[in-house]
Scaffold this active site. Structure first.
Site, mmCIF file in Angstrom:
data_model
loop_
_atom_site.group_PDB
_atom_site.id
_atom_site.type_symbol
_atom_site.label_atom_id
_atom_site.label_comp_id
_atom_site.label_asym_id
_atom_site.label_seq_id
_atom_site.Cartn_x
_atom_site.Cartn_y
_atom_site.Cartn_z
ATOM 1 C CG ASP A 65 7.836 -22.745 -4.276
ATOM 2 O OD1 ASP A 65 8.494 -21.718 -4.532
ATOM 3 O OD2 ASP A 65 8.094 -23.504 -3.323
ATOM 4 C CB SER A 143 14.432 -4.898 1.765
ATOM 5 O OG SER A 143 14.731 -4.512 3.075
ATOM 6 C CE1 TYR A 156 13.958 -9.882 2.918
ATOM 7 C CE2 TYR A 156 14.968 -7.949 3.911
ATOM 8 C CZ TYR A 156 13.945 -8.529 3.190
ATOM 9 O OH TYR A 156 12.904 -7.744 2.730
ATOM 10 C CB SER A 159 18.635 -12.833 -0.849
ATOM 11 O OG SER A 159 17.735 -12.072 -0.065
ATOM 12 C CE LYS A 160 14.040 -8.622 -0.486
ATOM 13 N NZ LYS A 160 12.947 -8.898 -1.438
HETATM 14 N N1 NAP Z 1 6.980 -6.119 5.013
HETATM 15 C C1 NAP Z 1 8.065 -5.388 5.105
HETATM 16 O O1 NAP Z 1 8.310 -4.706 6.128
HETATM 17 C C2 NAP Z 1 9.030 -5.331 3.961
HETATM 18 C C3 NAP Z 1 10.106 -4.403 4.034
HETATM 19 C C4 NAP Z 1 11.001 -4.347 2.973
HETATM 20 C C5 NAP Z 1 10.847 -5.171 1.872
HETATM 21 N N2 NAP Z 1 9.815 -6.072 1.839
HETATM 22 C C6 NAP Z 1 9.727 -6.951 0.672
HETATM 23 O O2 NAP Z 1 8.426 -6.877 0.127
HETATM 24 C C7 NAP Z 1 8.059 -8.143 -0.428
HETATM 25 C C8 NAP Z 1 6.712 -8.606 0.143
HETATM 26 O O3 NAP Z 1 6.841 -8.671 1.554
HETATM 27 P P1 NAP Z 1 5.540 -8.885 2.489
HETATM 28 O O4 NAP Z 1 5.924 -8.413 3.834
HETATM 29 O O5 NAP Z 1 4.336 -8.338 1.831
HETATM 30 O O6 NAP Z 1 5.486 -10.489 2.505
HETATM 31 P P2 NAP Z 1 4.355 -11.486 3.092
HETATM 32 O O7 NAP Z 1 3.281 -10.718 3.789
HETATM 33 O O8 NAP Z 1 5.094 -12.549 3.823
HETATM 34 O O9 NAP Z 1 3.721 -12.092 1.764
HETATM 35 C C9 NAP Z 1 4.481 -12.898 0.946
HETATM 36 C C10 NAP Z 1 3.628 -13.375 -0.211
HETATM 37 O O10 NAP Z 1 4.432 -14.220 -1.036
HETATM 38 C C11 NAP Z 1 3.864 -15.531 -1.124
HETATM 39 N N3 NAP Z 1 4.998 -16.440 -1.252
HETATM 40 C C12 NAP Z 1 6.018 -16.625 -0.387
HETATM 41 N N4 NAP Z 1 6.930 -17.476 -0.897
HETATM 42 C C13 NAP Z 1 6.468 -17.828 -2.126
HETATM 43 C C14 NAP Z 1 6.967 -18.655 -3.157
HETATM 44 N N5 NAP Z 1 8.123 -19.325 -3.021
HETATM 45 N N6 NAP Z 1 6.247 -18.775 -4.311
HETATM 46 C C15 NAP Z 1 5.087 -18.103 -4.477
HETATM 47 N N7 NAP Z 1 4.569 -17.298 -3.523
HETATM 48 C C16 NAP Z 1 5.254 -17.156 -2.369
HETATM 49 C C17 NAP Z 1 3.006 -15.648 0.126
HETATM 50 O O11 NAP Z 1 1.938 -16.549 0.000
HETATM 51 P P3 NAP Z 1 2.065 -18.120 0.419
HETATM 52 O O12 NAP Z 1 2.862 -18.150 1.709
HETATM 53 O O13 NAP Z 1 0.657 -18.573 0.568
HETATM 54 O O14 NAP Z 1 2.791 -18.759 -0.713
HETATM 55 C C18 NAP Z 1 2.452 -14.207 0.215
HETATM 56 O O15 NAP Z 1 1.389 -14.030 -0.705
HETATM 57 C C19 NAP Z 1 9.231 -9.086 -0.136
HETATM 58 O O16 NAP Z 1 10.091 -9.153 -1.233
HETATM 59 C C20 NAP Z 1 9.910 -8.416 1.042
HETATM 60 O O17 NAP Z 1 11.278 -8.765 1.114
HETATM 61 C C21 NAP Z 1 8.906 -6.175 2.862
#
Ligand code: NAP
Length: 272
Positions: A65, A143, A156, A159-160
């Site tokens: 984590d 983001s 959110y 934090s970003k």
């Molecule tokens: N998806 C979007 O639309 C979007 C848009 C803008 C920006 N983003 C940014 O892109 C990034 C990835 O987003 P995503 O949508 O791909 O997220 P996601 O599908 O929720 O995946 C998050 C990943 O992080 C891991 N994780 C979460 N908390 C953790 C922690 N404390 N320590 C270690 N691993 C952790 C999760 O695995 P476990 O839960 O198994 O630990 C998973 O592998 C983020 O920073 C998000 O803010 C996403």
């Protein structure tokens, strides 16, 4: 024979067992980069490792984590033990939230800042000395919500935005050591089944599928991360609406506010 400058480099991607982090890992592995996968669930990591290993067998998992100081340090130490160096640290972990400020349990802010800001700070600090040796890159996945505060995502967004200040400080401090710092403002992206966010009361919220929506693919985001690293750029903003927002916000913030207020129903839809 063509020369591949990425062959044999070492990348840590936090939060790479699924979603955007996994796409980044697959993209880099295909270019010959040795990969350290991270997440909190070993089973999920093992499944992703199988996929990555098909592209490059030099892949290692560290189940930890990153919002915990000692665990983040272990991520860095184990990478050095296994691969001997770090070329790219990609701080991808990030959790979203929903709910207007008036309704939000204040603990939600702590949870979001723990993972989105401190979850990037904690691995970065012990990685810097190693990245100085390789003149490597630190990438922060932000983001469009980190460009301007938007409704129902206050924790959110803040934090970003804090992540940006952190990235700017490191760029200045480490310029003399030639560490590259990149900041990627990602737009709405496809999500994996069961992606979690945090509800106003602090409980887990499963986000609705985006399959029928016009969103970016995780592969596209991964390609832009690769381009940012290759060109050692600072800021990369994805989507045309994102670039327009990034241009208008510092110059005409009240215009941006008016546009958002006029379209507030669209933000309501995106909350789901
Ligand atoms: N998806 C979007 O639309 C979007 C848009 C803008 C920006 N983003 C940014 O892109 C990034 C990835 O987003 P995503 O949508 O791909 O997220 P996601 O599908 O929720 O995946 C998050 C990943 O992080 C891991 N994780 C979460 N908390 C953790 C922690 N404390 N320590 C270690 N691993 C952790 C999760 O695995 P476990 O839960 O198994 O630990 C998973 O592998 C983020 O920073 C998000 O803010 C996403």
């Amino acid at each position: 024979m063509s020369f591949n400058k990425f062959e044999g480099k070492v990348a840590i991607i936090t939060g790479s067992s699924r979603g955007i982090g996994k796409a980044i890992a697959l993209n880099l592995a295909a270019k010959g980069v040795n990969i350290v996968l991270n997440g909190r669930d070993q089973e999920r990591l093992d499944l992703t490792k199988i996929e990555v290993a098909k592209l490059n067998p030099r892949v290692h998992t560290v189940c930890c984590d990153v919002s915990i100081i000692e665990e983040s340090k272990r991520l860095i130490d184990e990478t050095i033990e296994v691969f001997g160096k770090i070329d790219f640290l990609i701080n991808n972990v990030g959790v979203s939230m929903r709910g207007n400020v008036a309704d939000v349990n204040p603990e939600v802010f702590k949870t979001i800042f723990d993972s989105n800001l401190l979850g990037a700070v904690y691995p970065t600090i012990p990685a810097i000395k190693h990245l100085r040796e390789t003149k490597g890159s630190i990438i922060f996945i932000s983001s469009l919500a980190g460009i301007r505060g938007i409704p129902a995502m206050s924790a959110y967004c803040s934090s970003k935005m804090a992540l940006r200040a952190f990235a700017e400080s490191i760029r200045l401090e480490e310029a003399k050591n030639q560490i590259h710092v990149g900041l990627i403002f990602v737009g709405i992206t496809d999500i994996e089944h069961n992606k979690e966010a945090i509800a106003a009361d602090g409980s887990k919220l499963i986000l609705a599928s985006r399959k029928d929506k016009k969103v970016q693919s995780t592969e596209y985001v991964a390609q832009t991360v690769f381009k940012n690293i290759s060109k050692r750029k600072f800021i990369t903003v994805l989507t045309s609406i994102g670039r327009l927002n990034a241009f208008l916000q510092p110059r005409f913030p009240m215009l941006v506010e008016k546009i958002i207020l006029k379209n507030i129903h669209k933000f309501e839809e995106h909350r789901k």
